[in-house]
Design a protein around this motif. Structure first.
Motif, PDB file in Angstrom:
ATOM      1  N   TRP A  37      52.971  47.672  40.485  1.00  0.00           N
ATOM      2  CA  TRP A  37      51.891  46.818  39.983  1.00  0.00           C
ATOM      3  C   TRP A  37      50.640  47.672  39.828  1.00  0.00           C
ATOM      4  CZ3 TRP A  37      47.906  45.975  43.707  1.00  0.00           C
ATOM      5  CH2 TRP A  37      48.262  46.273  45.034  1.00  0.00           C
ATOM      6  N   PHE A  38      49.685  47.169  39.068  1.00  0.00           N
ATOM      7  CA  PHE A  38      48.486  47.941  38.759  1.00  0.00           C
ATOM      8  C   PHE A  38      47.226  47.163  39.122  1.00  0.00           C
ATOM      9  CE2 PHE A  38      51.541  49.969  35.889  1.00  0.00           C
ATOM     10  CZ  PHE A  38      51.254  51.318  36.101  1.00  0.00           C
ATOM     11  N   GLU A  39      46.205  47.923  39.521  1.00  0.00           N
ATOM     12  CA  GLU A  39      44.886  47.355  39.762  1.00  0.00           C
ATOM     13  C   GLU A  39      43.906  47.868  38.712  1.00  0.00           C
ATOM     14  OE1 GLU A  39      42.699  47.195  43.792  1.00  0.00           O
ATOM     15  OE2 GLU A  39      41.682  48.801  42.669  1.00  0.00           O
ATOM     16  N   VAL A  40      43.018  46.986  38.250  1.00  0.00           N
ATOM     17  CA  VAL A  40      41.923  47.383  37.373  1.00  0.00           C
ATOM     18  C   VAL A  40      40.629  46.835  37.957  1.00  0.00           C
ATOM     19  CG1 VAL A  40      43.368  47.432  35.306  1.00  0.00           C
ATOM     20  CG2 VAL A  40      42.103  45.344  35.873  1.00  0.00           C
ATOM     21  N   HIS A  41      39.521  47.495  37.652  1.00  0.00           N
ATOM     22  CA  HIS A  41      38.219  46.979  38.055  1.00  0.00           C
ATOM     23  C   HIS A  41      37.834  45.840  37.113  1.00  0.00           C
ATOM     24  CE1 HIS A  41      37.004  50.948  40.248  1.00  0.00           C
ATOM     25  NE2 HIS A  41      37.801  50.187  40.966  1.00  0.00           N
ATOM     26  N   THR A  42      37.563  44.710  37.690  1.00  0.00           N
ATOM     27  CA  THR A  42      37.312  43.485  36.922  1.00  0.00           C
ATOM     28  C   THR A  42      36.253  43.687  35.847  1.00  0.00           C
ATOM     29  OG1 THR A  42      37.822  42.265  38.949  1.00  0.00           O
ATOM     30  CG2 THR A  42      36.726  41.045  37.166  1.00  0.00           C
ATOM     31  N   GLU A  43      35.153  44.346  36.207  1.00  0.00           N
ATOM     32  CA  GLU A  43      34.025  44.461  35.294  1.00  0.00           C
ATOM     33  C   GLU A  43      34.309  45.358  34.091  1.00  0.00           C
ATOM     34  OE1 GLU A  43      32.738  42.789  38.982  1.00  0.00           O
ATOM     35  OE2 GLU A  43      33.886  44.603  38.567  1.00  0.00           O
ATOM     36  N   ASN A  44      35.345  46.165  34.169  1.00  0.00           N
ATOM     37  CA  ASN A  44      35.720  46.994  33.016  1.00  0.00           C
ATOM     38  C   ASN A  44      36.379  46.188  31.912  1.00  0.00           C
ATOM     39  OD1 ASN A  44      34.745  49.331  34.169  1.00  0.00           O
ATOM     40  ND2 ASN A  44      36.738  50.019  34.927  1.00  0.00           N
ATOM     41  N   TYR A  45      36.762  44.941  32.222  1.00  0.00           N
ATOM     42  CA  TYR A  45      37.526  44.157  31.251  1.00  0.00           C
ATOM     43  C   TYR A  45      36.980  42.744  31.040  1.00  0.00           C
ATOM     44  CZ  TYR A  45      40.932  47.889  31.712  1.00  0.00           C
ATOM     45  OH  TYR A  45      41.538  49.121  31.711  1.00  0.00           O
ATOM     46  N   ALA A  60      49.636  43.468  31.339  1.00  0.00           N
ATOM     47  CA  ALA A  60      49.943  42.285  32.130  1.00  0.00           C
ATOM     48  C   ALA A  60      51.245  41.618  31.704  1.00  0.00           C
ATOM     49  CB  ALA A  60      48.788  41.285  32.032  1.00  0.00           C
ATOM     50  N   GLU A  61      51.711  41.882  30.511  1.00  0.00           N
ATOM     51  CA  GLU A  61      52.994  41.334  30.075  1.00  0.00           C
ATOM     52  C   GLU A  61      54.166  42.018  30.757  1.00  0.00           C
ATOM     53  OE1 GLU A  61      53.072  41.721  25.870  1.00  0.00           O
ATOM     54  OE2 GLU A  61      51.587  40.128  25.520  1.00  0.00           O
ATOM     55  N   ARG A  62      53.935  43.243  31.273  1.00  0.00           N
ATOM     56  CA  ARG A  62      55.028  44.025  31.864  1.00  0.00           C
ATOM     57  C   ARG A  62      54.903  44.228  33.364  1.00  0.00           C
ATOM     58  NH1 ARG A  62      55.506  49.395  30.059  1.00  0.00           N
ATOM     59  NH2 ARG A  62      57.617  49.258  30.884  1.00  0.00           N
ATOM     60  N   PHE A  63      53.665  44.186  33.878  1.00  0.00           N
ATOM     61  CA  PHE A  63      53.446  44.489  35.283  1.00  0.00           C
ATOM     62  C   PHE A  63      52.477  43.478  35.901  1.00  0.00           C
ATOM     63  CE2 PHE A  63      54.277  48.577  33.202  1.00  0.00           C
ATOM     64  CZ  PHE A  63      55.289  49.099  34.008  1.00  0.00           C
ATOM     65  N   PRO A  64      52.646  43.179  37.197  1.00  0.00           N
ATOM     66  CA  PRO A  64      51.623  42.379  37.890  1.00  0.00           C
ATOM     67  C   PRO A  64      50.293  43.134  37.918  1.00  0.00           C
ATOM     68  CG  PRO A  64      53.671  42.488  39.168  1.00  0.00           C
ATOM     69  CD  PRO A  64      53.800  43.498  38.066  1.00  0.00           C
ATOM     70  N   ILE A  65      49.202  42.384  37.780  1.00  0.00           N
ATOM     71  CA  ILE A  65      47.866  42.965  37.725  1.00  0.00           C
ATOM     72  C   ILE A  65      47.021  42.433  38.884  1.00  0.00           C
ATOM     73  CG2 ILE A  65      45.745  43.199  36.377  1.00  0.00           C
ATOM     74  CD1 ILE A  65      48.113  44.676  35.195  1.00  0.00           C
ATOM     75  N   SER A  66      46.310  43.328  39.540  1.00  0.00           N
ATOM     76  CA  SER A  66      45.316  42.968  40.538  1.00  0.00           C
ATOM     77  C   SER A  66      43.928  43.237  39.966  1.00  0.00           C
ATOM     78  CB  SER A  66      45.525  43.801  41.808  1.00  0.00           C
ATOM     79  OG  SER A  66      44.449  43.625  42.704  1.00  0.00           O
ATOM     80  N   LEU A  67      43.024  42.280  40.105  1.00  0.00           N
ATOM     81  CA  LEU A  67      41.637  42.439  39.668  1.00  0.00           C
ATOM     82  C   LEU A  67      40.770  42.768  40.883  1.00  0.00           C
ATOM     83  CD1 LEU A  67      41.173  39.434  37.185  1.00  0.00           C
ATOM     84  CD2 LEU A  67      41.716  41.823  36.645  1.00  0.00           C
ATOM     85  N   HIS A  68      40.107  43.918  40.828  1.00  0.00           N
ATOM     86  CA  HIS A  68      39.291  44.382  41.952  1.00  0.00           C
ATOM     87  C   HIS A  68      37.841  44.480  41.488  1.00  0.00           C
ATOM     88  CE1 HIS A  68      38.543  46.184  45.774  1.00  0.00           C
ATOM     89  NE2 HIS A  68      38.237  47.384  45.300  1.00  0.00           N
ATOM     90  N   GLY A  69      37.014  43.535  41.923  1.00  0.00           N
ATOM     91  CA  GLY A  69      35.643  43.465  41.465  1.00  0.00           C
ATOM     92  C   GLY A  69      34.734  44.439  42.182  1.00  0.00           C
ATOM     93  N   VAL A  70      33.793  45.002  41.440  1.00  0.00           N
ATOM     94  CA  VAL A  70      32.801  45.905  42.020  1.00  0.00           C
ATOM     95  C   VAL A  70      31.371  45.460  41.688  1.00  0.00           C
ATOM     96  CG1 VAL A  70      34.340  47.900  42.036  1.00  0.00           C
ATOM     97  CG2 VAL A  70      32.942  47.462  40.008  1.00  0.00           C
TER      98      VAL A  70
END
Length: 286
Positions: A37-45, A60-70
Motif C-alpha cells: 500500500w502507499f501513503e501520500v501527503h494529503t496536501e499534495n493532492y 488508488a485503483e490498484r493499491f490501498p492509499i493512506s492520506l497523511h496530512g501535514v
C-alpha cells in the motif's frame, strides 16, 4: 465530546507500505505486489486537479492509499480549518483511503505558515485545543483519523507525560494513534525521553499504524538527530520496531522516504526486508 461521524466502514489495510512520489509512477505502474500500500501527503493532492490528481486516482485503483496530512496544524487554534477540510473531504470521498492521519503539532500562527511540524507543550489547555481540532477534522470527513507523535529536539516544560497525553486525546476524541518509531528514537537521543518506556505505556488497541524512516545527524548541533526521511532505516530504528511489534503485534507499517530519493527498485528491496521482519510478528495481539 460527542461526534456525528459516518457509519461507513473504511477498508482495512495490513502489511508494509511505502511513500509514493510522482517519480515512482512508471515503476509502480509495472509492479505486482498484492499486499503493498502507499501513503501520500494529503496536501499534495487535495487542492489540485490535472495530471497529479489523475495519477493518484490511477494508483488508488490498484493499491490501498493512506492520506497523511501535514497542514492541519491541529495543535493550535489560530487558524480556520474549514476550507482546508472541505478539500480534504472531497479527496477522501474520491480516493476512499484505508488510513487518514495527521500530526500532534502546530505549523500556523496568525496566517503565517511554517515549514515545520512544531511540537506543542503538553498542557491541559493544549489537550483541549487538540481534541477540538481532531473532532472538527473527523466530523468534516466523516471518519476517525490517526494522530502522530512528534519528534522532540529540545526539552520543553510539560504538564502531562506524552503517553498519558496521547491516550487521553485518543479516548476523548475517538481517534487512534500513529506511532512513529523513528520519532521515538530521535526524541530518546535528543532529549533523553525513553523510547522503550513509551512503547510499554501504549496499549496495542489504540495503535492504528507505525512509521519508520532514516534520519540525519546535524554536525552543527553536536550529534542531534534530524527527522529527514532521507536515509534507509538504520538498525537502531529496526531494533526499536521489533520492540513495538512485540508489544503491539504486527501493525500496518510505513517506510517514509521524502528526500534523497533512491530509484524505486532500491526502496522496494527495503520494503521486502521490512516485510520479512514484520511477518515474524503476525500473531494478533489486538
Amino acid at each position: 465530546m460527542p461526534s456525528s461521524r459516518s457509519n461507513s466502514v473504511p477498508p482495512r489495510v495490513d502489511g508494509v507500505g511505502l511513500s509514493f512520489k510522482p517519480s515512482f509512477h512508471q515503476a509502480v505502474s509495472e509492479l505486482n505486489e498484492p499486499n503493498l500500500w502507499f501513503e501520500v501527503h494529503t496536501e499534495n493532492y487535495c487542492a489540485v486537479g490535472g495530471p497529479r490528481r489523475h495519477m493518484l486516482s490511477q494508483l488508488a485503483e490498484r493499491f490501498p492509499i493512506s492520506l497523511h496530512g501535514v497542514g492541519g496544524s491541529l495543535g493550535n487554534k489560530s487558524h480556520n480549518l474549514g476550507y482546508h477540510l472541505k478539500l480534504v473531504k472531497a479527496l477522501v470521498q474520491e480516493i476512499n483511503p484505508v488510513l487518514i492521519s495527521e500530526h500532534v503539532a502546530w505549523s500556523v500562527r496568525n496566517h503565517e505558515y511554517f515549514a515545520d511540524l512544531l511540537p506543542i507543550r503538553r498542557t491541559h489547555e493544549a489537550m483541549n485545543i487538540l481534541i477540538d481540532n481532531i473532532d472538527c477534522y473527523q466530523n468534516a470527513i466523516g471518519r476517525p483519523i490517526l494522530v502522530e507523535n512528534p519528534t522532540h529536539y529540545v526539552e520543553l516544560s510539560h504538564d502531562v507525560a506524552e503517553p498519558e497525553f496521547l491516550l487521553e486525546v485518543a479516548k476523548r476524541s475517538g481517534c487512534g494513534l500513529l506511532i512513529d518509531i523513528t520519532n521515538l528514537h530521535l526524541s530518546d537521543v535528543n532529549c533523553g525521553i525513553s523510547a522503550t518506556d513509551f512503547i510499554e505505556q501504549i496499549p496495542p488497541h489504540v495503535v492504528g499504524e507505525i512509521h519508520v524512516a532514516g534520519f540525519d545527524e546535524d554536525p552543527a548541533l553536536h550529534g542531534r538527530l534530524i527527522d529527514s526521511h532521507s536515509q534507509p532505516i538504520p538498525d537502531s530504528v529496526t531494533n526499536l520496531l521489533r520492540n513495538a511489534y512485540e508489544a503491539w503485534g504486527a501493525k500496518p507499517t510505513l517506510i517514509e522516504r521524502d528526500a534523497n530519493l533512491p530509484v524505486f527498485s532500491e526502496l522496494l528491496l527495503e520494503y521486502k526486508q521490512l516485510r520479512a521482519i514484520r511477518e515474524e510478528y503476525t500473531h494478533d495481539i489486538a
